[in-house]
Design a protein around this motif. Sequence first.
Motif, PDB file in Angstrom:
ATOM      1  N   GLU A  93       5.418   9.233  -1.869  1.00 40.90           N
ATOM      2  CA  GLU A  93       3.776   8.475  -2.029  1.00 40.90           C
ATOM      3  C   GLU A  93       2.740   7.617  -1.153  1.00 40.90           C
ATOM      4  N   LYS A  94       1.897   7.310  -0.485  1.00 42.19           N
ATOM      5  CA  LYS A  94       1.774   6.420   0.049  1.00 42.19           C
ATOM      6  C   LYS A  94       1.581   5.461  -1.123  1.00 42.19           C
ATOM      7  N   ARG A  95       1.493   3.461  -0.981  1.00 40.51           N
ATOM      8  CA  ARG A  95       0.496   3.320  -1.900  1.00 40.51           C
ATOM      9  C   ARG A  95      -0.120   2.323  -1.990  1.00 40.51           C
ATOM     10  N   PRO A  96      -1.191   2.090  -2.637  1.00 36.43           N
ATOM     11  CA  PRO A  96      -2.816   1.838  -2.642  1.00 36.43           C
ATOM     12  C   PRO A  96      -2.082   0.291  -1.619  1.00 36.43           C
ATOM     13  N   ILE A  97      -3.767   0.237  -1.223  1.00 33.86           N
ATOM     14  CA  ILE A  97      -3.492  -1.193  -0.257  1.00 33.86           C
ATOM     15  C   ILE A  97      -3.707  -1.623  -1.315  1.00 33.86           C
ATOM     16  N   ASP A  98      -4.239  -2.144  -1.817  1.00 35.51           N
ATOM     17  CA  ASP A  98      -4.430  -3.586  -2.933  1.00 35.51           C
ATOM     18  C   ASP A  98      -2.896  -3.902  -3.533  1.00 35.51           C
ATOM     19  N   ASP A  99      -1.167  -2.549  -2.960  1.00 36.73           N
ATOM     20  CA  ASP A  99      -0.683  -2.218  -3.710  1.00 36.73           C
ATOM     21  C   ASP A  99      -0.208  -3.635  -3.284  1.00 36.73           C
ATOM     22  N   ILE A 100       0.342  -3.138  -1.370  1.00 39.71           N
ATOM     23  CA  ILE A 100       0.764  -4.249  -0.370  1.00 39.71           C
ATOM     24  C   ILE A 100      -0.006  -5.584  -0.078  1.00 39.71           C
ATOM     25  N   CYS A 101       1.233  -7.107  -0.081  1.00 46.94           N
ATOM     26  CA  CYS A 101       0.756  -8.426  -0.796  1.00 46.94           C
ATOM     27  C   CYS A 101       0.412  -8.445   1.443  1.00 46.94           C
ATOM     28  N   ALA A 102      -0.763  -9.503   1.282  1.00 48.13           N
ATOM     29  CA  ALA A 102      -0.637  -9.634   2.603  1.00 48.13           C
ATOM     30  C   ALA A 102       0.503 -10.122   4.073  1.00 48.13           C
TER      31      ALA A 102
END
Length: 79
Positions: free
Chosen positions: A2-11
Amino acid sequence: GEKRPIDDICAEEIANAAMYVLEKQLTLTRADLTREVAKCFGYTRTTPSMETSITEGIVLCKSRGMISISPENGKISLI
């Protein structure tokens, strides 16, 4: 997967994706870089939230001296 929510991907991870894209493309507009980074994470469209997160990754690259942003046309390039 599944795609991770963008908010769960760190800078940091977004910055790495931006560098990966720029190594292949060399120079892109911010909109094109945003779209290509989103594709790296499996997204086909960008949302305002995604644009904000990807901008944070781009800013991180800039602060580390890894990219330059042209003041004339806003294009982003590797240094």
